[in-house]
Design an enzyme around this catalytic site. Structure first.
Site, PDB file in Angstrom:
ATOM      1  N   PHE A 285      -5.167   5.388  -2.086  1.00 33.74           N
ATOM      2  CA  PHE A 285      -5.669   6.434  -1.195  1.00 33.74           C
ATOM      3  C   PHE A 285      -4.991   7.754  -1.578  1.00 33.74           C
ATOM      4  CE2 PHE A 285      -5.709   8.704   2.922  1.00 33.74           C
ATOM      5  CZ  PHE A 285      -7.058   8.596   3.245  1.00 33.74           C
TER       6      PHE A 285
ATOM      7  N   SER B 286      -3.332  10.129  -0.361  1.00 36.10           N
ATOM      8  CA  SER B 286      -2.010  10.521   0.131  1.00 36.10           C
ATOM      9  C   SER B 286      -0.897   9.592  -0.319  1.00 36.10           C
ATOM     10  CB  SER B 286      -2.027  10.573   1.663  1.00 36.10           C
ATOM     11  OG  SER B 286      -2.297   9.283   2.204  1.00 36.10           O
ATOM     12  N   LYS B 287      -1.230   8.489  -0.995  1.00 36.14           N
ATOM     13  CA  LYS B 287      -0.213   7.538  -1.432  1.00 36.14           C
ATOM     14  C   LYS B 287       0.614   8.122  -2.585  1.00 36.14           C
ATOM     15  CE  LYS B 287      -1.210   4.036   1.315  1.00 36.14           C
ATOM     16  NZ  LYS B 287      -2.046   4.678   2.328  1.00 36.14           N
ATOM     17  N   PRO B 288       1.797   7.552  -2.843  1.00 32.91           N
ATOM     18  CA  PRO B 288       2.624   8.058  -3.950  1.00 32.91           C
ATOM     19  C   PRO B 288       1.860   8.150  -5.272  1.00 32.91           C
ATOM     20  CG  PRO B 288       3.942   6.612  -2.586  1.00 32.91           C
ATOM     21  CD  PRO B 288       2.528   6.542  -2.038  1.00 32.91           C
TER      22      PRO B 288
ATOM     23  N   ALA C 165       0.816  -1.215   0.000  1.00 34.18           N
ATOM     24  CA  ALA C 165       0.000   0.000   0.000  1.00 34.18           C
ATOM     25  C   ALA C 165       0.851   1.268   0.000  1.00 34.18           C
ATOM     26  CB  ALA C 165      -0.934   0.009   1.214  1.00 34.18           C
TER      27      ALA C 165
END
Length: 374
Positions: A181, A183-185, A157
């Site tokens: 999500f 905020s993920k890379p 994740a």
């Protein structure tokens, strides 16, 4: 200062992003529309896997993966206690028992040397977590798994875009699972996730589970869930894919510069109560720095100091899973996993995104030094 700067990213891709979203609004196929298929093809190509199954979240993908390999009540799945709740939560929701194994002190990822002792006749899978943007020691984990005939599900994740010995995260085990999500890379503008595998039969099963166990309309050979990805989210991810390799490169550069700045700022300070530990990058590995996380003494004081200086921080994660109330029935109290517990008391994440300027990094590290030494 923003902890994560999605606005700057959007300004960079405003026109193509808006065009992709408008296209979905025009054709009106809001669930599993053509953009989902296009996204799966691009993601599979990016990772180097035969199959990608886009899904509703990186939490649902873990459940889908376990359902696909037949995890059932009474089974056990080995994982890390130092991770977000979703990892252990999905094991429990699948009816299995999460069996925690402590982490490597430097990488914060599952320690392969401790896995074998945790395997029992009920063990049915190993689920390592690639925390903070760096893959776990997948060769070591896969070797134990192969010896015992166990499948490995990488909870990637936080590591999508990272590489382990030349292989992409999500392509280093039987199943890779990631999250999109925001905020993920690589993040969408809501929830989203994906599964990856080279096993065509397994891919078919996971794709069916994603749509209520359906292999064709209103025909359900297996139990499934509503794990479909919204077409709008697929369009958003496609809008970001063109710049993602550049953002990954920027993250690596910013992460390396952070470490240089922090190590320089604390050079010559020998007092262990003033020591700050920067992230360790294992040989032949890259990191996408989903978080840039350091260890500090007296974290509450540092958090307050950073806040007072206008620098946002976060803690990933303050309470290991075996100490969460929901897992109290496992009977694993303080001291059970000492490395995870020690790290959980010390970690703090600094602002991290591809659009951090050098001046902003200098300001963050200055605030960090002042907060630690105060």
């Amino acid at each position: 200062m923003n902890f994560i700067d999605l606005k700057s990213q959007y300004e960079r891709i405003r026109t193509p992003m808006n065009e992709r979203i408008q296209k979905v609004l025009d054709h009106g196929q809001y669930i599993m529309g053509p953009e989902v298929v296009e996204l799966e093809q691009r993601l599979a190509e990016f990772v180097g896997a035969k199959h990608c199954i886009a899904a509703s979240s990186g939490t649902d993908t873990l459940l889908i993966a376990m359902m696909a390999i037949g995890i059932k009540p009474g089974d056990e799945v080995i994982t890390s206690p130092f991770t977000f709740i979703a990892t252990g939560e999905m094991i429990a929701l699948a009816g299995a028992k999460p069996v925690f194994v402590d982490i490597d002190r430097r990488t914060y990822n599952l320690d392969p040397a401790l896995i074998e002792a945790a395997i029992t006749p009920r063990t049915k899978a190993i689920m390592p977590v690639s925390l903070y943007g760096q893959c776990a020691d997948m060769d070591g984990i896969n070797a134990v798994a192969a010896k015992r005939g166990l499948p490995v599900i990488e909870d990637a994740a936080q590591s999508f875009g990272a590489y382990y010995k030349g292989k992409a995260s999500c392509a280093v085990s039987e199943i890779g699972s990631t999250s999109f999500f925001p905020s993920k890379p690589l993040g969408c503008y809501g929830d989203g996730g994906a599964l990856f595998t080279n096993d065509s039969a397994l891919a078919k099963i996971m794709a069916e589970i994603r749509v209520h166990g359906q292999d064709r309309r209103y025909h359900h050979p297996r139990l499934g869930i509503n794990g479909r990805l919204d077409t709008l989210q697929a369009a958003v991810l496609l809008g970001k894919m063109d710049i993602f390799p550049d953002e990954v490169a920027k993250r690596a550069k910013i992460g390396a510069r952070y470490s240089e700045l922090v190590n320089e700022a604390f050079r010559g300070i020998d007092d262990p109560q003033k020591k700050v530990t920067t992230p360790y990058l294992a040989p032949d590995c890259t990191s996408v720095y989903a978080q840039y996380t350091v260890e500090v003494p007296n974290r509450p004081k540092v958090e307050e100091g950073m806040k007072a200086r206008g620098v946002p921080t976060a803690v990933h994660y303050p309470v290991p899973l075996h100490l969460q109330p929901v897992f109290a029935e496992l009977g694993q109290g303080e001291g059970t996993f000492p490395i995870s517990e020690s790290v959980a008391r010390r970690v703090i994440s600094l602002p991290m995104h591809p659009y951090l300027t050098e001046d902003q990094q200098v300001a963050v590290v200055k605030a960090l030094k002042e907060s630690v030494l105060a």
